[in-house]
Design an enzyme around this catalytic site. Structure first.
Site, short mmCIF file in Angstrom:
data_model
loop_
_atom_site.label_atom_id
_atom_site.label_comp_id
_atom_site.label_asym_id
_atom_site.label_seq_id
_atom_site.Cartn_x
_atom_site.Cartn_y
_atom_site.Cartn_z
CG ASP A 107 -1.76 -1.24 1.34
OD1 ASP A 107 -2.34 -1.65 0.33
OD2 ASP A 107 -1.81 -1.82 2.44
CG HIS A 137 -1.02 -1.81 -7.63
ND1 HIS A 137 -0.07 -2.29 -8.51
CD2 HIS A 137 -0.60 -2.18 -6.41
CE1 HIS A 137 0.87 -2.93 -7.84
NE2 HIS A 137 0.57 -2.86 -6.56
#
Length: 436
Positions: free
Chosen positions: A13, A41
């Protein structure tokens, strides 16, 4: 040849998707080489906001060849859904190539992932329940199904029967469930194979040829260094290598091919899933950072779960950059910290035995570790419109310098927002030494 790996230095992340999207504009190939649909993503561009789980992040450029390599856990259903979603939203059909050697995530993998997390209860690993651990277990037990097997009915049935033999014993006697019939999986795979057929091929030869021609290739990593099963916070790790060094293996390019490794570093810490997280904060302090983080709060792209939050951890991030052998770093989400008068950062750990260390220890010593914090001056302003280092407040410049010194890698890009254009480029070779 020009092969760049873009990988995470933290727990995942970090903003790899956005940076891959930015760099893909100058790439001939974008390659996914490990992981599966268990992480996502987030990308924001002129087409809109997208969460990609299977597709490489170069799919928004019609000229880019997007490759899913043999090291990926291929979730065909998710891949088809994402591909169609892009087309439905006006994105030109991307050039997509799937390795015939990539192995397929099966319904039984997702089922076992769910059942095992349920069985473990509070001792679970925080799985996304996308079947990744059972998939890789079968792959290395030589029970997996390659994409090429989908087009050979006799071989596919034989492989599935071999795989289900042990699975059905566990289903009946450990999980108290009904056994799975081969025909039920065969029917689903037949439909998925029909969709996949136009994209499947020998991607290894294609990428090897691209390397020989010196074409630009971008390897897109999933998750971060601290989730690596060999070097990370095992067993709270993922099931495939998150290290740039695995790139040649999972994509099929020469081992010597990678010339640059971009380690993506977050300006604070976030962690999805279980495991030790030394700089973690809780309560209102965590809620505020979570609310302001990312592009719409710090929540899992795949699960929607709120991420655990913490301050920047120089110990963990320096270790992550070391593992990745990062030649440069990108610092993301710097704009998020603009609300703070003072910004705590973790510079060392105090272990349970009282030892103070700036080295990242094995998991058994992390559980009782406490962060040693240093406070930096905040800049108390919105920096999302800055497009050069000189436009940043002095306190923001100092924070960047602090992070760069802490990780030991030159920062060459700073992200100050979720969009493509919200990136400040610094001198590639000397990092911040160009600033005054």
């Amino acid at each position: 040849m020009t092969v760049t790996a873009i990988v995470g230095a933290n727990w995942g992340d970090e903003g790899k998707g956005k940076m891959t999207d930015v760099l893909a504009a100058k790439s001939s190939f974008v390659v996914r080489y490990q992981g599966g649909s268990n992480a996502g993503h987030t990308i924001i561009n002129h087409y809109g906001k997208f969460a990609l789980h299977m597709l490489p992040s170069g799919v928004f450029y019609p000229s880019v060849n997007n490759v899913i390599g043999p090291g990926v856990a291929l979730d065909i259903g998710m891949l088809a859904q994402e591909y169609q979603s892009l087309v439905d939203r006006g994105v030109p059909k991307p050039k997509l190539y799937v390795s015939e050697r990539a192995q397929v995530v099966l319904p039984v993998h997702r089922l076992f992932d769910e059942l095992e997390e349920e069985r473990l209860g509070e001792k679970g690993f925080g799985s996304t329940k996308r079947g990744i651990a059972p998939f890789y277990a079968d792959k290395f037990a030589k029970l997996g199904i390659q994409a090429a097997d989908l087009f050979d009915t006799v071989r596919l049935r034989e492989r599935l029967e071999q795989l289900l033999a042990s699975k059905n014993v566990l289903l009946q006697h450990l999980y108290k469930r009904q056994p799975i019939e081969v025909d039920s999986i065969m029917e689903q795979l037949k439909t998925e194979a029909e969709w996949l057929l136009p994209f499947v091929g020998d991607t290894t030869s294609m990428l090897q040829e691209a390397c020989r021609k010196g074409e630009s290739i971008l390897l897109e990593g999933q998750l971060g260094a601290l989730r690596d099963p060999d070097h990370g916070i095992y067993p709270y790790s993922t099931s495939s290598s998150t290290i740039a060094g695995y790139g040649p293996v999972g994509s099929g390019i020469p081992a010597r091919a990678i010339t640059d490794v971009i380690g993506v570093v977050k300006a604070y810490s976030s962690c999805a899933g279980a495991g030790p997280f030394v700089s973690e904060i809780e309560g209102e302090e965590a809620s505020e950072l979570r609310r302001r983080g990312g592009d719409a709060g710090e929540f899992g792209v795949t699960t929607g779960r709120p991420r655990r939050m913490g301050w920047f951890d120089a110990v963990a991030t320096r270790y992550g950059c070391l593992l990745q052998d990062a030649t440069e770093a990108t610092l993301t989400n710097l704009d998020v910290l603009g609300y703070l008068d003072e910004i705590p950062v973790c510079t060392a750990y105090e272990l349970e035995d009282g030892t103070v260390t700036d080295q990242f220890p094995a998991t058994n010593k992390l559980n009782g570790a406490k962060p040693i914090l240093q406070k930096l001056t905040g800049w108390k302003s919105d920096i999302s419109h800055a497009r050069s280092f000189d436009e940043l407040p002095e306190a923001a410049k100092a924070y960047i310098r602090f992070v760069e010194a802490g990780i030991g890698v030159s920062i060459t890009n700073v992200s100050v927002g979720p969009r493509r254009e919200q990136v400040i480029q610094l001198n590639r070779n000397t990092g911040l030494s160009v600033s005054s």
